[in-house]
Design a protein around this motif. Structure first.
Motif, short mmCIF file in Angstrom:
data_model
loop_
_atom_site.label_atom_id
_atom_site.label_comp_id
_atom_site.label_asym_id
_atom_site.label_seq_id
_atom_site.Cartn_x
_atom_site.Cartn_y
_atom_site.Cartn_z
N ALA C 13 0.76 -1.08 0.23
CA ALA C 13 0.16 -0.05 0.09
C ALA C 13 0.94 1.11 0.03
O ALA C 13 2.25 1.31 0.53
CB ALA C 13 -0.81 0.00 1.26
N LYS C 14 0.37 2.24 -0.78
CA LYS C 14 1.14 3.53 -0.59
C LYS C 14 0.94 4.20 0.82
O LYS C 14 -0.01 3.75 1.54
CB LYS C 14 0.52 4.47 -1.60
CG LYS C 14 0.83 4.27 -3.14
CD LYS C 14 0.19 5.02 -4.11
CE LYS C 14 -1.23 4.84 -4.52
NZ LYS C 14 -1.56 3.51 -5.02
N ARG C 16 -0.49 5.99 3.65
CA ARG C 16 -1.71 6.53 3.88
C ARG C 16 -1.54 7.49 5.21
O ARG C 16 -0.66 7.31 5.68
CB ARG C 16 -2.59 5.69 4.07
CG ARG C 16 -3.24 5.10 2.89
CD ARG C 16 -4.19 3.93 3.11
NE ARG C 16 -4.09 3.10 2.16
CZ ARG C 16 -5.16 2.71 1.13
NH1 ARG C 16 -6.36 3.31 1.54
NH2 ARG C 16 -4.98 1.99 0.25
N ASP C 18 -2.21 8.18 8.64
CA ASP C 18 -2.62 7.50 9.76
C ASP C 18 -3.73 8.16 10.54
O ASP C 18 -3.62 9.22 11.12
CB ASP C 18 -1.45 7.11 10.60
CG ASP C 18 -2.00 6.21 11.79
OD1 ASP C 18 -2.98 5.97 11.83
OD2 ASP C 18 -1.13 5.78 12.55
N THR C 19 -4.87 7.86 10.27
CA THR C 19 -6.02 8.62 10.76
C THR C 19 -6.23 8.03 12.39
O THR C 19 -7.22 8.65 12.81
CB THR C 19 -7.30 8.39 10.20
OG1 THR C 19 -7.60 7.14 9.81
CG2 THR C 19 -7.24 9.14 8.81
N SER C 20 -5.80 6.91 12.79
CA SER C 20 -6.32 6.31 14.07
C SER C 20 -5.90 7.18 15.07
O SER C 20 -6.48 7.23 16.34
CB SER C 20 -5.32 4.97 14.09
OG SER C 20 -4.02 5.31 14.26
N GLU C 21 -4.80 8.11 14.98
CA GLU C 21 -4.49 9.12 16.11
C GLU C 21 -5.18 10.34 16.25
O GLU C 21 -5.40 11.13 17.03
CB GLU C 21 -2.75 9.10 16.01
CG GLU C 21 -2.36 8.26 17.08
CD GLU C 21 -0.78 8.39 17.17
OE1 GLU C 21 -0.41 8.44 18.21
OE2 GLU C 21 -0.34 8.28 16.25
N ASN C 24 -11.70 12.64 16.78
CA ASN C 24 -12.56 13.09 15.82
C ASN C 24 -13.56 14.30 16.55
O ASN C 24 -13.94 15.04 15.82
CB ASN C 24 -13.56 11.92 15.82
CG ASN C 24 -13.01 10.79 15.04
OD1 ASN C 24 -11.96 10.96 14.23
ND2 ASN C 24 -13.21 9.55 15.48
#
Ligand SMILES: Nc1ncnc2c1ncn2[C@@H]1O[C@H](COP(=O)(O)OP(=O)(O)OP(=O)(O)O)[C@@H](O)[C@H]1O
Ligand SMILES: [Mg+2]
Lengths: 356, 309, 381
Positions: C13-14, C16, C18-21, C24
């Motif tokens: 995968a390129k 990405r 990281d949205t996990s941190e 929201n």
């Protein structure tokens, strides 16, 4: 060996204000007679919820077992009534919890707390129960049981309290003993003593143990098999040797990479980057993909099934698929797998029966 | 533990001493009180009083005598009811007030605990919300308003119960109910909160993991732990019962301490007022001390820790 | 997932993002967050609305009424409540009629007693409703409810919404006037408690050591003295009145606040941001006012919220034992106390001020509960 417990496709959710927290999302494993299965994984991966679900100790509401079977000696515990479960809890399945400081009732004598299970599950007199309790306290190595049986929990040290908790759990000679981080709250020397005690006792009573811990050193010490959990799923399961010397899942690599070892101090530890996903909205593909430096495009699209590595070893990563490019674990991990990594390439790369 | 009791008792004595001194000064200052010079009493009465308190002696001596008399339980004589010792007037009211207060306390806490227990077991159900509303109303609405409503509707309008006096069970019902509302509300709310917390604690899971039945979980494990903190609301309860008796007795013409006190206020009978006040102070401080000690006895955690604050 | 996954997807995968941190939720200030939580609490919101309405009525209420504040008119004494538009709903009791039920051997006897009660020569202004016919054989009595229209009998055209008291004063005006005084006493008392308590507790905890020990010993003695006793003694020295009541309520009332503030400041004192600003050379007053007090404000507000209903209760209580405000001053306490004297015949004289007082007490209590949950998540159930 005979299976004493088979868990199939277990799903546990919590209904909270924010929505449904999918704490456990399709866990399957089995437990053999007399073996010790360790469950490892990051905080929040669902280890406690999985094991509590086995004895149906999930607080409900908000929690519920959404789906799945828990086969214990052929009975599906998931469908049993509360009253029937009461007969199994403490007698067939016992639990030791993490924090001995809070897991004993502060206003009840410890003897009474140990005796309670004995009296509930056996037809014996109070006097006999007391005698059994003294034996149990002796067994778990509590000094001067006759004197201390009538004392309250606050009169004991943390290590002593954990011994009492173990005595409670062992009271009726359970077939399955679930130990949820039994040593985490204790200091190192006491940890070692408690572990020795548990190993000793297992030999004596021949029960199966499910052992949850964050400490891979402890795993290496006690476990026959290891299950690695991530985001509510088991991502890799195998014998202790297979997990330590031939891990297949990048998350397992990460865990091993972050484990300090005595013999290679000079190497720096590798922490797994990022943090686990939000279980309110688990990602579509592999939950580990965003943190995985070996992630492939497919990981963002579809969840990997369990691939069979050997008869006892399975891992849920697309890297084991026949189309996947060959990748090597990081060097730090390789050096920890003392055996030659390439000697153990999986013979078959065929997909295991897909359950999800 | 012994050290702790001594410490608490020490504070109790200091507090009582301060209140007594304060009330002595008041007696000296207030116009028309039996200890001031310019008063309109008969010569005979004056002679008695002067002999008793030695008004001719220096003020410091008078003060020590006053304190000395207090220690012996002598609160002086009533100014209005000629020559009657205050102590005996008060003692006539105490049994009635005690009867009222104890019944109210007993009934209030019993039903309050029942309500709180059920609410915690049926947490987040309609029943729980209902119990919550009842306790908010009971804590907020003053007892004299309940008393007024009861007196009007039950007593006057429907004519079910007598609206005044004390003695027969019928006469006792309305005062006791009015006074029991606050203890009921506060113990219900408190027990509910405590039970919910206890039911969610680790040791309850341990007990459940042993296979203990739900009934035993609640009554053998949870209740005792939830009841211990209930001791802390006994202080506010004692206060509410004391202030409560003062007004409730007046509303229902109950011949207790409260009525003596209000009559003292109406007739400017300062020695009665001071006597009652000192009595209340003593009672309150005693209750606080007992609560402290009770805490030590009931909770094994505090018992050995030596109860240091 | 029965079909084989797409072969093309098996490529690395390129990178990405990281949205996990990422968090929201938008970040909120302490007050925004508290306000959001308070708004979700229906009880607290209800309490707040009730209180706002009552405060508005206390300020403007007397203006709505056409009657003067202290207009006495003995000919208009004890007029029952009468409200325009609600006259036809007799069960509300706001139709300007006195209603009473009489029992007698015969209907005539009952009527005589009703006439005597209402002091009327005939039944011109009295309506009768027979609830039960007398029966000689079974010995049942006649039960008749009579409704006396006092407004018509006396030819009064005005409307007294809450009725009038024994001296003919308009109760609507007087209830809101009394509310005004009761609220004033409570607010001032709570404010003084707050000032003294915060200063005492803050200083005691902040300086610590000997200062703290001595100040705490003093508090321990003061707390032992029952509020009731202090209030009574103080009122005896000072002449009863608004000021005397406020002094009596505050003389030991601040101790609770002082203890809470002390506890909180002690906790904060050891925390790093205070140590940091101390090493930077900030002065005592600066640390106290800029760091410690703002972080204690939530607790202070909650405690003050519980003080107010307590003060209102004590003011009323003093009226009951004869140590309250003296006429012509009026408060909810004196109104309710006066109402008791006429309770048997004219219950409304007590009921209206009692309702207002209950609403205030309920309002403050549930608002304070709500604030406690909103401002201090740790104290939540
Ligand atoms: N009562 C509950 N209500 C809501 N969510 C819960 C509840 N109990 C657990 N969870 C959620 O379930 C998930 C798994 O929690 P669990 O306690 O099993 O983690 P764990 O693997 O045991 O972690 P740790 O190593 O820290 O003990 C977490 O995301 C947690 O937030
Ligand atoms: Mg856990």
């Amino acid at each position: 060996m005979e299976n004493i417990l088979e868990v199939k496709n277990l799903h546990v959710s919590f209904d909270t204000y924010g929505g449904e927290v999918q704490a456990v999302r399709g866990v399957s494993f089995d437990l053999k007679k007399g073996e010790t299965l360790a469950i490892v994984g990051e905080s929040g991966s669902g280890k406690s919820v999985t094991t509590r679900a086995l004895a149906k100790l999930i607080p409900s509401p908000p929690g519920r077992i959404k789906e799945g079977e828990i086969l214990f000696e052929g009975k599906d515990l998931a469908t049993l009534s509360e009253r029937e479960m009461q007969k199994i809890r403490g007698k067939d399945i016992s639990t030791i919890f993490q924090d001995p400081m809070t897991s004993l009732n502060p206003t009840m004598k410890i003897g009474t707390q140990v005796m309670e299970g004995l009296l509930k599950h056996n037809k014996i007199s109070k006097k006999e129960a007391r005698k059994r309790t003294l034996e149990l306290l002796e067994l778990v190595g509590l000094p001067e049981p006759e004197k201390r049986i009538d004392q309250y929990p606050h009169q004991f040290s943390g290590g002593q309290r954990q011994r009492i908790v173990i005595a409670i759990a062992l009271a009726c000679g359970p077939k399955i003993l679930i130990a949820d981080e039994p040593t985490t709250a204790l200091d190192v020397t006491i940890q070692a003593q408690i572990l020795e005690l548990m190993k000793d006792i297992q030999k004596k009573v021949d029960s199966s143990i499910i052992f949850i811990t964050h400490d891979l050193g402890v795993v290496a010490n006690v476990a026959d098999r290891v299950a690695v959990m991530y985001a509510g799923k088991i991502v890799e399961i195998g014998t202790a040797d297979e997990i330590f010397y031939n891990p297949k899942h990048p998350y397992t690599w990460g865990l091993l990479g972050s484990m300090p070892t005595l013999d290679n101090e000079e190497e720096s530890l590798i922490a797994i980057p990022g943090s686990p996903p939000d279980m309110l909205n688990p990602p579509i593909g592999d939950a580990f993909a965003t943190r995985n430096e070996y992630a492939m495009e497919i990981d963002f699209v579809e969840q990997p099934p369990m691939f069979k590595v050997s008869d006892t070893h399975y891992a849920a990563t697309w890297l084991l698929h026949e189309h996947a490019p060959k990748v090597e674990p990081p060097l730090a991990v390789q050096s920890r797998m003392k055996d030659n990594l390439h000697a153990n390439v999986p013979e078959e790369r065929k997909k295991e029966g897909d359950r999800s | 533990m012994g050290k702790y009791i001594a410490k608490r008792a020490g504070y109790m004595l200091i507090t009582l001493f301060i209140i007594a001194t304060f009330s002595f000064i008041l007696m000296k200052l207030l116009p028309g009180s039996p200890l001031t010079a310019e008063q309109k009493v008969t010569a005979a009465q004056r002679a008695i009083i002067e002999a008793k308190y030695g008004l001719d002696q220096p003020i410091l001596i008078q003060y020590f005598k006053y304190i000395g008399n207090l220690v012996q339980g002598d609160l002086g004589v009533s100014f209005q009811l000629k020559n009657q010792p205050v102590t005996s007037i008060l003692m006539a009211g105490v049994p009635v007030s005690a009867q009222l207060g104890i019944w109210a306390l007993f009934i209030g806490t019993f039903f309050g605990m029942l309500l709180g227990l059920l609410a915690s077991i049926k947490h987040n159900t309609i029943f729980d919300y209902g119990a919550n509303i009842v306790s908010v109303l009971g804590i907020s609405i003053p007892s004299f308003i309940f008393a007024g409503l009861l007196q009007y509707f039950v007593g006057v309008k429907w004519g079910l119960l007598p609206i005044a006096f004390w003695g027969t069970p019928e006469q006792m019902i309305m005062p006791i109910i009015s006074l029991s509302i606050f203890p009921m509300a506060i113990s219900s709310r408190f027990l509910r909160t405590e039970m919910i917390e206890v039911l969610g604690s680790d040791y309850m899971v341990t007990a459940k993991a042993k296979g203990v039945s739900n009934f035993a979980l609640i009554f053998k494990h949870a209740l005792r732990n939830a009841l211990i903190p209930l001791i802390t609301v006994m202080g506010p309860m004692a206060v509410s019962l004391m202030t409560g008796t003062l007004v409730i007795e007046q509303i229902f013409s109950v011949p207790g301490l409260g009525e003596q006190f209000t009559r003292g206020v109406l007739t400017n009978d300062y020695s009665i007022i001071m006597g009652t006040t000192l009595f209340f102070a003593f009672f309150f401080i005693l209750v606080i001390l007992i609560i402290d000690l009770l805490y030590g006895i009931v909770d094994p955690r505090i018992r050995l820790a030596g109860g240091d604050d | 997932m029965s079909n084989e996954p797409n072969k093309d997807l098996f490529v690395m995968a390129k990178d990405r993002e990281d949205t996990s941190e990422k968090i929201n939720r938008p970040s909120l200030t302490f007050w925004q967050d508290s306000w959001m939580r308070l708004r979700k609490n229906k009880g607290a919101l209800f309490g707040m609305i009730v209180l706002i309405l009552i405060v508005l009525m206390a300020i403007f209420g007397p203006i709505f009424s056409s009657h003067g504040l202290d207009d006495q008119d003995l000919s208009l004494s004890r007029m029952p409540p009468k409200v325009q538009g609600l006259e036809n709903f007799s069960w509300l009791g706001l139709d300007g009629k006195n209603r009473e039920t009489f029992e007698a051997d015969t209907i005539e006897l009952a009527e005589q007693r009703a006439l005597a009660r209402f002091q009327q020569p005939d039944t011109e202004f009295i309506e009768a409703e027979v609830k039960q016919e007398p029966n000689n054989e079974t010995g049942e009595l006649a039960v008749v409810e009579y409704a006396f229209d006092k407004y018509a009998a006396q030819g009064v055209d005005e409307y007294f919404w809450f009725g009038t008291d024994t001296l003919g004063r308009d109760l609507f005006t007087r209830v809101w006037l009394g509310t005004r005084i009761s609220l004033l006493i409570a607010l001032v008392a709570a404010f003084i408690d707050m000032l003294v308590g915060v200063a005492y507790g803050g200083i005691s905890a902040y300086f610590g050591g000997r200062t703290d020990t001595i100040m705490q010993r003093i508090i321990e003695v003061l707390i032992g003295i029952p509020n009731l006793v202090v209030v009574i003694l103080m009122i005896m020295i000072l002449d009863p009145g608004i000021v005397a009541i406020i002094i009596a309520l505050t003389i030991t009332g601040w101790t609770g606040m002082a203890r809470i503030v002390r506890g909180q400041v002690l906790k904060l004192k050891g925390q790093e941001f205070v140590l940091a600003s101390r090493t930077l050379g900030a002065s005592h007053t600066r640390i106290l006012t800029k760091h410690l007090i703002p972080n204690t404000i939530g607790l202070i507000i909650i405690n003050a919220m519980f003080t107010i209903p307590n003060a209102i209760f004590f003011e009323a209580f003093l009226s009951f034992i004869g140590l309250g405000l003296q006429a012509p001053d009026t408060s909810l306490g004196t109104l309710i106390n006066d109402g008791f004297k006429a309770l048997q015949v004219n219950p409304y004289i007590m009921i209206f001020p009692a309702i207002v007082m209950s609403l205030i007490m309920i309002g403050f209590n549930i608002l304070a509960d709500g604030l406690r949950d909103a401002l201090d998540p740790k104290m939540r159930e």
